[in-house]
Scaffold this motif. Structure first.
Motif, PDB file in Angstrom:
ATOM      1  N   GLU A  55       3.694   1.426   1.657  1.00 32.46           N
ATOM      2  CA  GLU A  55       2.325   1.891   1.861  1.00 32.46           C
ATOM      3  C   GLU A  55       1.680   1.179   3.049  1.00 32.46           C
ATOM      4  O   GLU A  55       0.945   1.785   3.846  1.00 32.46           O
ATOM      5  CB  GLU A  55       1.494   1.659   0.603  1.00 32.46           C
ATOM      6  CG  GLU A  55       0.077   2.213   0.699  1.00 32.46           C
ATOM      7  CD  GLU A  55      -0.743   1.958  -0.550  1.00 32.46           C
ATOM      8  OE1 GLU A  55      -1.873   2.478  -0.616  1.00 32.46           O
ATOM      9  OE2 GLU A  55      -0.268   1.231  -1.452  1.00 32.46           O
ATOM     10  N   ALA A  58       2.571   2.935   6.132  1.00 38.29           N
ATOM     11  CA  ALA A  58       2.229   4.362   6.121  1.00 38.29           C
ATOM     12  C   ALA A  58       3.439   5.243   5.844  1.00 38.29           C
ATOM     13  O   ALA A  58       3.437   6.419   6.164  1.00 38.29           O
ATOM     14  CB  ALA A  58       1.560   4.783   7.438  1.00 38.29           C
ATOM     15  N   GLU A  61       1.869   7.118   0.725  1.00 33.69           N
ATOM     16  CA  GLU A  61       0.422   7.064   0.510  1.00 33.69           C
ATOM     17  C   GLU A  61       0.145   7.046  -0.981  1.00 33.69           C
ATOM     18  O   GLU A  61       0.876   7.669  -1.761  1.00 33.69           O
ATOM     19  CB  GLU A  61      -0.271   8.272   1.139  1.00 33.69           C
ATOM     20  CG  GLU A  61      -0.312   8.265   2.645  1.00 33.69           C
ATOM     21  CD  GLU A  61      -1.083   9.461   3.198  1.00 33.69           C
ATOM     22  OE1 GLU A  61      -1.808   9.274   4.185  1.00 33.69           O
ATOM     23  OE2 GLU A  61      -0.953  10.568   2.632  1.00 33.69           O
ATOM     24  N   GLY A  71       4.200   9.395   3.203  1.00 32.61           N
ATOM     25  CA  GLY A  71       3.143   9.110   4.158  1.00 32.61           C
ATOM     26  C   GLY A  71       3.361   9.730   5.526  1.00 32.61           C
ATOM     27  O   GLY A  71       4.442  10.243   5.824  1.00 32.61           O
TER      28      GLY A  71
END
Length: 269
Positions: A55, A58, A61, A71
């Motif tokens: 996370e 990225a 998410e 992500g």
């Protein structure tokens, strides 16, 4: 996914991180921590630590409900692959117009092992189908696009498909016809008909452009005939190949001069 059997080599951090990412698929786009843990076979605590790091980069998410999804960084990297850069090149309006004219669902598929992987999908109104869209995979032998793609593969590669000898022989007969005429047609059990033509673009694995025509409703007359649809598919396919080949030329022209490039002997696939 299941846990590793006793005595199996311990997975590296990289392997475990990829296991987390690969637990997502077209039917598991958003998952809780416990779901991801079950699908990877990793302990919840380990899964949480990996998700926390992913996370931060990225790569995944986390929504307000606590569920995780792929992500934007993974998407950014994914569309750099030669098999996916058909997206974002101004090709979608071309596919939308074809869908509107034909009333068919238009898809672009690429060879992906024993499957055809959908990298673009357009309905007549410009959307995507429920449960479908980019990321959908279909067995090569079960779709018209897959049949077209298989004509570019060797018999040895095709023989690795999970088919009986009789099924393989029947498939080879079908592919001989597809190769000779340059397009494939497959009727589904519900009466829908798939048509497909090849996309022979430079530097890319076998690809195909397909049109799925819905079954007739209240009449036995087909909504679109092969005589009407196949020439349009071929015309759009030629335009798509031109766009993809031009993009390859652009990449080559913006590369560093030959004397600054490291010499390689990698095969062109």
């Amino acid at each position: 996914m299941t846990a590793s059997p006793p005595g199996a080599p311990r997975k590296s951090v990289t392997e475990r991180a990829f296991a987390v990412l690969m637990s997502f698929d077209i039917t598991h786009r958003r998952m809780t921590l416990s779901q991801i843990s079950r699908r990877t076979g990793l302990p919840v605590a380990t899964t949480f630590r990996l998700l926390d790091r992913l996370e931060a980069m990225a790569a995944v998410e986390r929504g307000g409900d606590g569920r995780y999804s792929i992500g934007p960084k993974i998407w950014e990297l994914g569309i750099l692959a030669p098999t996916h850069d058909v997206i974002g090149m101004g090709t979608r309006p071309l596919l939308v117009r074809l869908a509107a004219r034909s009333g068919a669902m238009i898809r672009v598929f690429v060879y992906n092992g024993q499957n055809a992987l959908c990298v673009e999908e357009v309905l007549a109104h410009g959307g995507s189908s429920a449960g479908g869209g980019p990321g959908l995979t279909l067995p090569l032998q079960d779709c018209a696009a897959g049949q077209v793609i298989m004509t570019s593969l060797t018999p040895a590669v095709r023989s690795s498909l999970p088919l009986t000898r009789m099924q393989f022989d029947r498939l080879e007969e079908t592919l001989a016809v597809v190769h000779r005429q340059g397009w494939a047609r497959l009727v589904r059990p519900d009466g829908a008909v798939d048509y497909a033509v090849g996309l022979d673009a430079e530097g890319r694995p076998p690809m195909a452009l397909s049109a799925a025509v819905p079954p007739p409703s209240g009449t036995t007359k087909p909504l679109v005939t092969a005589e009407a649809l196949v020439p349009e598919l071929r015309s759009v396919a030629r335009t798509l190949v031109g766009i993809l080949n031009n993009s390859a030329d652009d990449r080559h022209s913006t590369a560093a001069p030959p004397e600054t490039q490291p010499h390689t002997n990698s095969e062109h696939r």
